[in-house]
Write a protein that holds these residues in place. Sequence first.
Motif, PDB file in Angstrom:
ATOM      1  N   GLY A   1      -4.490   5.954   4.579  1.00 52.63           N
ATOM      2  CA  GLY A   1      -3.489   4.931   4.889  1.00 52.63           C
ATOM      3  C   GLY A   1      -3.550   3.802   3.867  1.00 52.63           C
ATOM      4  N   GLY A   2      -2.476   3.060   3.743  1.00 54.75           N
ATOM      5  CA  GLY A   2      -2.473   1.867   2.915  1.00 54.75           C
ATOM      6  C   GLY A   2      -2.522   2.119   1.418  1.00 54.75           C
ATOM      7  N   VAL A   3      -2.023   3.274   0.982  1.00 53.13           N
ATOM      8  CA  VAL A   3      -2.030   3.562  -0.459  1.00 53.13           C
ATOM      9  C   VAL A   3      -0.651   3.365  -1.100  1.00 53.13           C
ATOM     10  CG1 VAL A   3      -3.998   5.141  -0.344  1.00 53.13           C
ATOM     11  CG2 VAL A   3      -1.673   6.047  -0.071  1.00 53.13           C
TER      12      VAL A   3
ATOM     13  N   LYS B   1       2.448   4.671   0.334  1.00 55.84           N
ATOM     14  CA  LYS B   1       3.429   5.729   0.631  1.00 55.84           C
ATOM     15  C   LYS B   1       4.775   5.129   1.054  1.00 55.84           C
ATOM     16  CE  LYS B   1       0.712   7.701   3.748  1.00 55.84           C
ATOM     17  NZ  LYS B   1      -0.566   7.070   3.416  1.00 55.84           N
ATOM     18  N   THR B   2       4.713   4.295   2.095  1.00 52.07           N
ATOM     19  CA  THR B   2       5.952   3.745   2.646  1.00 52.07           C
ATOM     20  C   THR B   2       6.676   2.871   1.616  1.00 52.07           C
ATOM     21  OG1 THR B   2       4.993   3.842   4.851  1.00 52.07           O
ATOM     22  CG2 THR B   2       6.881   2.380   4.561  1.00 52.07           C
ATOM     23  N   THR B   3       5.923   2.047   0.919  1.00 55.43           N
ATOM     24  CA  THR B   3       6.508   1.187  -0.109  1.00 55.43           C
ATOM     25  C   THR B   3       7.200   2.028  -1.182  1.00 55.43           C
ATOM     26  OG1 THR B   3       4.711  -0.364   0.320  1.00 55.43           O
ATOM     27  CG2 THR B   3       5.941  -0.685  -1.717  1.00 55.43           C
ATOM     28  N   THR B   4       6.606   3.155  -1.515  1.00 57.99           N
ATOM     29  CA  THR B   4       7.191   4.038  -2.522  1.00 57.99           C
ATOM     30  C   THR B   4       8.471   4.695  -2.000  1.00 57.99           C
ATOM     31  OG1 THR B   4       5.049   4.407  -3.557  1.00 57.99           O
ATOM     32  CG2 THR B   4       6.732   6.085  -3.960  1.00 57.99           C
TER      33      THR B   4
ATOM     34  N   MET C   1      -0.424  -3.984  -8.828  1.00 63.69           N
ATOM     35  CA  MET C   1      -0.692  -4.819  -7.657  1.00 63.69           C
ATOM     36  C   MET C   1       0.239  -6.023  -7.750  1.00 63.69           C
ATOM     37  SD  MET C   1      -2.817  -5.165  -5.102  1.00 63.69           S
ATOM     38  CE  MET C   1      -4.470  -4.547  -5.294  1.00 63.69           C
ATOM     39  N   SER C   2       0.942  -6.299  -6.666  1.00 63.07           N
ATOM     40  CA  SER C   2       1.898  -7.408  -6.734  1.00 63.07           C
ATOM     41  C   SER C   2       2.067  -8.045  -5.368  1.00 63.07           C
ATOM     42  CB  SER C   2       3.240  -6.869  -7.251  1.00 63.07           C
ATOM     43  OG  SER C   2       4.328  -7.444  -6.565  1.00 63.07           O
ATOM     44  N   VAL C   3       1.864  -9.339  -5.310  1.00 60.88           N
ATOM     45  CA  VAL C   3       2.013 -10.059  -4.046  1.00 60.88           C
ATOM     46  C   VAL C   3       3.448  -9.888  -3.527  1.00 60.88           C
ATOM     47  CG1 VAL C   3       1.947 -12.321  -2.942  1.00 60.88           C
ATOM     48  CG2 VAL C   3       0.218 -11.710  -4.621  1.00 60.88           C
TER      49      VAL C   3
END
Length: 268
Positions: A12-14, A16-19, A222-224
């Motif tokens: 989790g948290g890699v 996936k959803t953001t991509t 990495m981006s805020v």
Amino acid sequence: MSKIMAIANQKGGVGKTTTVVNLGAGLAEAGKKVLMIDLDPQASLTISMGFREPDKLDGTITDIFMKVVNDEVIPEGYAIHSVAERMDLIPSSIDLSAAEVSLVNAMSRELVLRSYMERISSNYDYILIDCMPSLGMLTVNALACAGSVLIPVQPAYLPVRGLQQLIRTIYTVKRRLNSALTIEGILFTMVDRRTLYAKEIVEEVNQAYGGTIPIFQMVIPMSVKASETSQAAKNIYDYDPQGKAAKAYRELTEEVLENDSEERKGAF
Ligand code: ADP
Ligand code: MG
């Protein structure tokens, strides 16, 4: 051409959803008709598409699984929600976990999603499936109907270790259920270019898999701003169009489109 791509990693948290959100928006922007499927009971994709209460939605991926398993008629367009121009979503909800459990006794349980995809995939250019962080029956369903799988990985020791198990699962599915399955590529996400450590891990993965598995040479930094997008229910191009994450996701979109046009050329 219609292409089904699973975005998978049991960690989790890699990203996936953001991509899925940003590749989906990028492809739609490029004129492609896109369907996103939220195949995670946590429903992060559904929530980040602006559905703040996914459990109150009428028509979700859970309903589709249940209807296919029970041999019920699925009306045209059922559970398909339009979220933007050329972009549709089949949302998820928490009861998807229960549906996964009930699949255990279903006939052809690995092929439930595939049988539904056979009906609707020709309506789209791209179907992106946001997998849950496990290699259970739902993820196997995604892999069994996909043409390719994109693997987001954070360049840190533990997430990279999990790659081997994921790749093994992908090959098992390919051998037993879906000989057409390919790996779209490993995509490094949340990369902090300032750390030597991240660089070393990227290098290590390139050495270990570079000859056998495609690896995207561009990485998602990495981006805020990127981390704020889901809360804002926006994609990165709307939220921070000039930022480094938007630039990286634009590049990813172009690379995916390019790969596909090359594949098509090769096919003729
Ligand atoms: P997954 O779907 O694999 O669980 P997410 O896409 O939900 O991963 O990302 C996990 C968390 O990291 C989220 O809070 C998200 O906003 C954040 N995040 C995603 N991509 C980036 C990035 N490039 N830089 C910083 N944070 C990110
Ligand atoms: Mg997710």
